[in-house]
Design a protein around this motif. Structure first.
Motif, PDB file in Angstrom:
ATOM      1  N   LEU A 113     -25.384 -73.154  72.996  1.00 41.75           N
ATOM      2  CA  LEU A 113     -25.643 -72.359  71.680  1.00 41.75           C
ATOM      3  C   LEU A 113     -24.660 -71.193  71.555  1.00 41.75           C
ATOM      4  CD1 LEU A 113     -29.523 -72.069  71.334  1.00 41.75           C
ATOM      5  CD2 LEU A 113     -27.984 -72.968  69.510  1.00 41.75           C
ATOM      6  N   PRO A 114     -23.968 -70.641  72.451  1.00 39.60           N
ATOM      7  CA  PRO A 114     -23.028 -69.662  72.163  1.00 39.60           C
ATOM      8  C   PRO A 114     -21.640 -70.162  71.637  1.00 39.60           C
ATOM      9  CG  PRO A 114     -24.238 -69.154  74.324  1.00 39.60           C
ATOM     10  CD  PRO A 114     -24.781 -70.579  73.832  1.00 39.60           C
ATOM     11  N   ALA A 115     -21.443 -71.483  72.001  1.00 41.58           N
ATOM     12  CA  ALA A 115     -20.233 -72.319  71.602  1.00 41.58           C
ATOM     13  C   ALA A 115     -20.424 -72.587  69.982  1.00 41.58           C
ATOM     14  CB  ALA A 115     -19.741 -73.483  72.476  1.00 41.58           C
ATOM     15  N   LEU A 116     -21.642 -73.068  69.970  1.00 44.66           N
ATOM     16  CA  LEU A 116     -22.066 -73.622  68.483  1.00 44.66           C
ATOM     17  C   LEU A 116     -21.928 -72.359  67.626  1.00 44.66           C
ATOM     18  CD1 LEU A 116     -25.003 -76.174  69.446  1.00 44.66           C
ATOM     19  CD2 LEU A 116     -22.725 -76.948  68.519  1.00 44.66           C
ATOM     20  N   ARG A 117     -22.703 -71.477  67.795  1.00 44.73           N
ATOM     21  CA  ARG A 117     -22.643 -70.184  67.047  1.00 44.73           C
ATOM     22  C   ARG A 117     -21.340 -69.754  66.723  1.00 44.73           C
ATOM     23  NH1 ARG A 117     -27.068 -67.499  70.994  1.00 44.73           N
ATOM     24  NH2 ARG A 117     -29.105 -68.132  70.020  1.00 44.73           N
ATOM     25  N   LYS A 118     -20.576 -69.789  67.784  1.00 43.56           N
ATOM     26  CA  LYS A 118     -19.177 -69.319  67.277  1.00 43.56           C
ATOM     27  C   LYS A 118     -18.309 -70.098  66.529  1.00 43.56           C
ATOM     28  CE  LYS A 118     -14.948 -68.064  69.839  1.00 43.56           C
ATOM     29  NZ  LYS A 118     -14.323 -68.072  71.176  1.00 43.56           N
ATOM     30  N   ALA A 119     -18.833 -71.283  66.193  1.00 41.50           N
ATOM     31  CA  ALA A 119     -17.872 -72.289  65.449  1.00 41.50           C
ATOM     32  C   ALA A 119     -18.793 -72.588  63.998  1.00 41.50           C
ATOM     33  CB  ALA A 119     -17.656 -73.665  65.987  1.00 41.50           C
ATOM     34  N   GLY A 120     -19.978 -71.985  64.001  1.00 38.34           N
ATOM     35  CA  GLY A 120     -21.001 -72.169  63.038  1.00 38.34           C
ATOM     36  C   GLY A 120     -20.923 -73.996  62.888  1.00 38.34           C
ATOM     37  N   GLY A 121     -21.346 -74.244  64.012  1.00 38.27           N
ATOM     38  CA  GLY A 121     -21.490 -75.687  64.311  1.00 38.27           C
ATOM     39  C   GLY A 121     -22.502 -76.574  63.673  1.00 38.27           C
ATOM     40  N   HIS A 122     -22.440 -77.956  64.154  1.00 41.60           N
ATOM     41  CA  HIS A 122     -23.531 -78.689  63.639  1.00 41.60           C
ATOM     42  C   HIS A 122     -23.984 -79.537  64.642  1.00 41.60           C
ATOM     43  CE1 HIS A 122     -24.108 -81.588  60.054  1.00 41.60           C
ATOM     44  NE2 HIS A 122     -24.857 -81.768  60.621  1.00 41.60           N
ATOM     45  N   VAL A 123     -25.416 -79.731  64.929  1.00 44.05           N
ATOM     46  CA  VAL A 123     -26.100 -80.375  65.821  1.00 44.05           C
ATOM     47  C   VAL A 123     -26.535 -81.727  65.203  1.00 44.05           C
ATOM     48  CG1 VAL A 123     -28.162 -80.497  67.495  1.00 44.05           C
ATOM     49  CG2 VAL A 123     -26.875 -78.478  67.109  1.00 44.05           C
ATOM     50  N   VAL A 124     -26.224 -82.770  65.681  1.00 48.90           N
ATOM     51  CA  VAL A 124     -26.982 -84.053  65.291  1.00 48.90           C
ATOM     52  C   VAL A 124     -27.621 -84.752  66.249  1.00 48.90           C
ATOM     53  CG1 VAL A 124     -26.200 -86.451  64.495  1.00 48.90           C
ATOM     54  CG2 VAL A 124     -24.745 -84.294  63.675  1.00 48.90           C
ATOM     55  N   LEU A 125     -28.732 -85.077  65.852  1.00 42.45           N
ATOM     56  CA  LEU A 125     -29.958 -85.829  66.878  1.00 42.45           C
ATOM     57  C   LEU A 125     -30.171 -87.000  66.226  1.00 42.45           C
ATOM     58  CD1 LEU A 125     -32.502 -82.695  66.575  1.00 42.45           C
ATOM     59  CD2 LEU A 125     -30.757 -83.307  68.387  1.00 42.45           C
ATOM     60  N   ILE A 126     -29.552 -87.922  67.186  1.00 42.53           N
ATOM     61  CA  ILE A 126     -29.969 -89.629  66.664  1.00 42.53           C
ATOM     62  C   ILE A 126     -31.396 -89.805  67.256  1.00 42.53           C
ATOM     63  CG2 ILE A 126     -29.207 -91.655  67.357  1.00 42.53           C
ATOM     64  CD1 ILE A 126     -26.905 -90.063  66.107  1.00 42.53           C
ATOM     65  N   ASN A 127     -32.197 -89.611  66.276  1.00 37.83           N
ATOM     66  CA  ASN A 127     -33.446 -89.920  66.536  1.00 37.83           C
ATOM     67  C   ASN A 127     -33.941 -91.489  66.387  1.00 37.83           C
ATOM     68  OD1 ASN A 127     -36.660 -89.785  65.851  1.00 37.83           O
ATOM     69  ND2 ASN A 127     -36.245 -87.543  66.179  1.00 37.83           N
ATOM     70  N   SER A 128     -34.989 -91.635  65.488  1.00 37.85           N
ATOM     71  CA  SER A 128     -35.159 -93.173  65.545  1.00 37.85           C
ATOM     72  C   SER A 128     -36.280 -93.287  64.144  1.00 37.85           C
ATOM     73  CB  SER A 128     -36.171 -93.947  66.804  1.00 37.85           C
ATOM     74  OG  SER A 128     -36.652 -94.965  66.408  1.00 37.85           O
ATOM     75  N   GLY A 129     -36.525 -94.607  63.769  1.00 32.07           N
ATOM     76  CA  GLY A 129     -37.545 -94.669  62.962  1.00 32.07           C
ATOM     77  C   GLY A 129     -38.931 -94.305  63.579  1.00 32.07           C
ATOM     78  N   ALA A 130     -39.051 -94.627  65.023  1.00 29.06           N
ATOM     79  CA  ALA A 130     -39.933 -94.487  65.785  1.00 29.06           C
ATOM     80  C   ALA A 130     -40.305 -92.751  65.624  1.00 29.06           C
ATOM     81  CB  ALA A 130     -39.846 -94.723  67.172  1.00 29.06           C
ATOM     82  N   GLY A 131     -39.543 -92.056  65.433  1.00 28.90           N
ATOM     83  CA  GLY A 131     -39.748 -90.521  65.322  1.00 28.90           C
ATOM     84  C   GLY A 131     -40.574 -90.221  63.848  1.00 28.90           C
ATOM     85  N   LEU A 132     -40.599 -91.189  63.085  1.00 28.99           N
ATOM     86  CA  LEU A 132     -41.500 -91.068  61.726  1.00 28.99           C
ATOM     87  C   LEU A 132     -42.668 -91.695  61.801  1.00 28.99           C
ATOM     88  CD1 LEU A 132     -38.486 -91.516  59.363  1.00 28.99           C
ATOM     89  CD2 LEU A 132     -39.390 -89.200  60.264  1.00 28.99           C
ATOM     90  N   ARG A 133     -42.675 -92.812  62.421  1.00 25.75           N
ATOM     91  CA  ARG A 133     -44.056 -93.678  62.708  1.00 25.75           C
ATOM     92  C   ARG A 133     -43.998 -94.358  64.043  1.00 25.75           C
ATOM     93  NH1 ARG A 133     -44.500 -98.857  58.833  1.00 25.75           N
ATOM     94  NH2 ARG A 133     -43.169 -99.765  60.534  1.00 25.75           N
ATOM     95  N   ALA A 134     -45.281 -94.298  64.542  1.00 23.61           N
ATOM     96  CA  ALA A 134     -45.468 -94.917  65.924  1.00 23.61           C
ATOM     97  C   ALA A 134     -46.214 -96.107  65.799  1.00 23.61           C
ATOM     98  CB  ALA A 134     -46.259 -93.831  66.839  1.00 23.61           C
ATOM     99  N   ASN A 135     -45.629 -97.089  66.598  1.00 29.22           N
ATOM    100  CA  ASN A 135     -46.251 -98.563  66.517  1.00 29.22           C
ATOM    101  C   ASN A 135     -46.675 -98.762  67.800  1.00 29.22           C
ATOM    102  OD1 ASN A 135     -45.512 -99.480  63.863  1.00 29.22           O
ATOM    103  ND2 ASN A 135     -43.433 -99.501  64.617  1.00 29.22           N
TER     104      ASN A 135
END
Length: 225
Positions: A113-135
């Motif tokens: 977080l300190p490094a990301l704050r310094k850069a005004g950074g971007h966090v990308v989370l590779i989630n899934s369709g399973a993060g919207l609906r459980a089968n």
């Protein structure tokens, strides 16, 4: 100064596709448990640097991030997919899935977080369709991805100077997907799934969104064929 991006799970599949997609415009740190696993992608992207660490070993991760004082992009791609019904899934599988897919993500993000704050950074989370609906049969994995989405929502509110994007792709044509399909008793056909390159381009598009826009969620599904 070229921005720096750290991509976890970068040795193959979607992670290596994201690395190739971002290589032209970013200095890359490529993550894997062991540096040997990165040999092929590091040969292909010669100026990329390895970030070897078992992300579930929090002491090792704390050591690995030392020296990263500014980070523009953090792509959380590493994860596991142990599938099974609730009746057949022991506590250890639930625990390991949450550890790899949620807790490791939270801890690496916290440390950076300190490094990301310094850069005004971007966090990308590779989630899934399973993060919207459980089968059925996907309980542990879906639970971890629902939790990952909640983590992203909380982080976005707590860190207003950092952009946080959750990517929810459908099934992707990777070796992991091949194993899943075969475990389900099916026949793997890459043409039925998203290509890693398509998802990687979506990641790139999110990162390249103009500063006045915050891409919070991107949902991708394979085109019906």
């Amino acid at each position: 100064m070229r921005p720096t991006a750290l991509i976890t799970g970068a040795s193959r599949g979607l992670g290596s596709a994201i690395a190739r997609e971002l290589a032209a415009g970013h200095n890359l740190l490529l993550g894997a448990r062991k540096e040997d696993a990165l040999k092929e992608i590091l040969t292909e992207i010669e100026d990329a640097k390895p970030f070897p660490a078992d992300l579930t070993d929090h002491a090792a991760v704390a050591e690995a991030v030392k020296g990263i004082d500014r980070l523009d992009v953090l792509v959380h791609n590493a994860g596991v997919a142990d599938l099974g019904t609730v009746a057949d899934t022991p506590a250890e599988v639930w625990r390991n899935t949450m550890e790899a897919n949620v807790i490791a993500v939270a801890e690496l993000t916290r440390l950076l977080l300190p490094a990301l704050r310094k850069a005004g950074g971007h966090v990308v989370l590779i989630n899934s369709g399973a993060g919207l609906r459980a089968n059925a049969g996907w309980g542990p994995y879906a639970a971890s991805k629902f939790a990952l989405r909640a983590f992203g929502d909380a982080l976005r509110l707590e860190e207003p100077k950092i952009r946080v994007t959750s990517i929810h792709p459908g099934r992707i044509a990777t070796d992991m997907q091949r194993a899943i399909v075969e475990g389900e008793g099916g026949t793997f056909d890459a043409d039925q799934f998203l290509s890693p390159e398509t998802v990687a381009r979506a990641v790139h598009a999110a990162i390249d969104t103009a500063p006045d826009g915050h891409p919070t969620e991107i949902v991708l599904r394979p085109t019906a064929r």
